[in-house]
Design an enzyme around this catalytic site. Structure first.
Site, mmCIF file in Angstrom:
data_model
loop_
_atom_site.group_PDB
_atom_site.id
_atom_site.type_symbol
_atom_site.label_atom_id
_atom_site.label_comp_id
_atom_site.label_asym_id
_atom_site.label_seq_id
_atom_site.Cartn_x
_atom_site.Cartn_y
_atom_site.Cartn_z
ATOM 1 N N SER A 148 0.864 -1.181 0.000
ATOM 2 C CA SER A 148 0.000 0.000 0.000
ATOM 3 C C SER A 148 0.894 1.222 0.000
ATOM 4 C CB SER A 148 -0.903 0.012 1.236
ATOM 5 O OG SER A 148 -1.562 1.262 1.387
ATOM 6 N N TYR A 162 -1.818 -1.674 10.434
ATOM 7 C CA TYR A 162 -1.935 -1.712 8.976
ATOM 8 C C TYR A 162 -0.739 -1.035 8.326
ATOM 9 C CZ TYR A 162 -3.747 -1.060 4.272
ATOM 10 O OH TYR A 162 -3.904 -1.081 2.904
#
Length: 266
Positions: A148, A162
């Site tokens: 990401s 995350y």
């Protein structure tokens, strides 16, 4: 060199984890359009996996399972081994996010995210290594990890595990690539920005608002994600080893607009 086949996946066999929706489904659809012989998609919800496979056509095969544990990974590998003798492309896309304030962030929210986002890609690739080696006999096999842009820069949201996990995936990709290239297996990494998905509901439900923080002034779409994945999976990407590829409309390397609003939605 037949440049017409530079981006072809003709005859290739792929596995896409988390392939039933969102970015995983985009990648699976792109692989099929590029000529892949078979694309196996896996996720926990069997009905959703089956529905996506049916939508994408007979060359897309549902392989449901829970790969958040070693037992689940081994079960998936055993199932795949009954169907294929080799694997050409593995996309480690399955992932999860968790948001909570720093003072109350729970251990469960740390362990769940780190296990699926970091541990699973490593051990699934490890268990599939014999099949990937078989696929790499004539030309490179490919492993594409999905990280990401949150692994390359911070966002305003308190998604501690995350962001840590996606940064870990970027570095894990580099380390895995240095080892697996010896087996003619090319490992690379995609760092998506804002794409509509269940994980990124902001991009899905309010794309215009999300676009304000993106230099390209739009969220990503099927062609953007499929194009990047096909590039890395095909002959065109054979020399791209260990590299994180942002597909983000310029967020990481672009300007920050005055009307900044976080596009990640996490």
């Amino acid at each position: 060199m037949d440049f017409a086949k530079l981006f072809s996946l003709e005859g290739r066999v792929a596995v896409v984890t988390g392939g039933s929706r969102g970015i995983g489904a985009m990648i699976a659809e792109g692989f099929l359009a590029a000529g892949a012989a078979r694309v196996y998609i896996t996720a926990r919800k069997a009905e959703v996996v089956a529905d996506t496979a049916a939508r994408l056509g007979e060359r897309c095969i549902a392989l449901p399972g829970d790969i958040s544990t070693i037992a689940g990974i081994e079960a998936l590998v055993e199932d795949l081994q009954t169907r294929e003798t080799q694997l050409d492309i593995l996309v480690n896309n399955a992932g999860v996010a968790w948001g909570a304030e720093f003072e109350s962030f729970p251990e469960m929210g740390w362990d769940k995210v780190m296990n699926l986002n970091v541990k699973t890609p490593f051990f699934l690739t490890q268990k599939l290594l014999p099949m990937l080696k078989a696929g790499a006999a004539e030309r490179p096999a490919k492993v594409i990890n999905i990280a990401s842009i949150d692994g390359l820069r911070i966002n305003p949201w308190e998604t501690y595990s995350y962001q840590a996990s996606k940064a870990a995936v970027v570095q894990l990709t580099r380390r895995m690539s240095a080892r697996l290239i010896r087996d003619n297996i090319v490992v690379s990494c995609i760092c998506p920005g804002a794409f509509p998905s269940e994980m990124n509901k902001a991009a899905k439900n309010a794309p215009d608002a999300s676009s304000k923080a993106i230099p390209s002034r739009r969220v990503g779409d099927l062609e953007d994600m499929a194009g990047g994945a096909i590039y890395l999976a095909s002959r065109a990407g054979d020399y791209v080893v260990g590299t994180p590829l942002p597909i983000d409309g310029g967020i990481v390397n672009g300007w920050i607009p005055d009307d900044f609003a976080d596009p990640s939605g996490h």
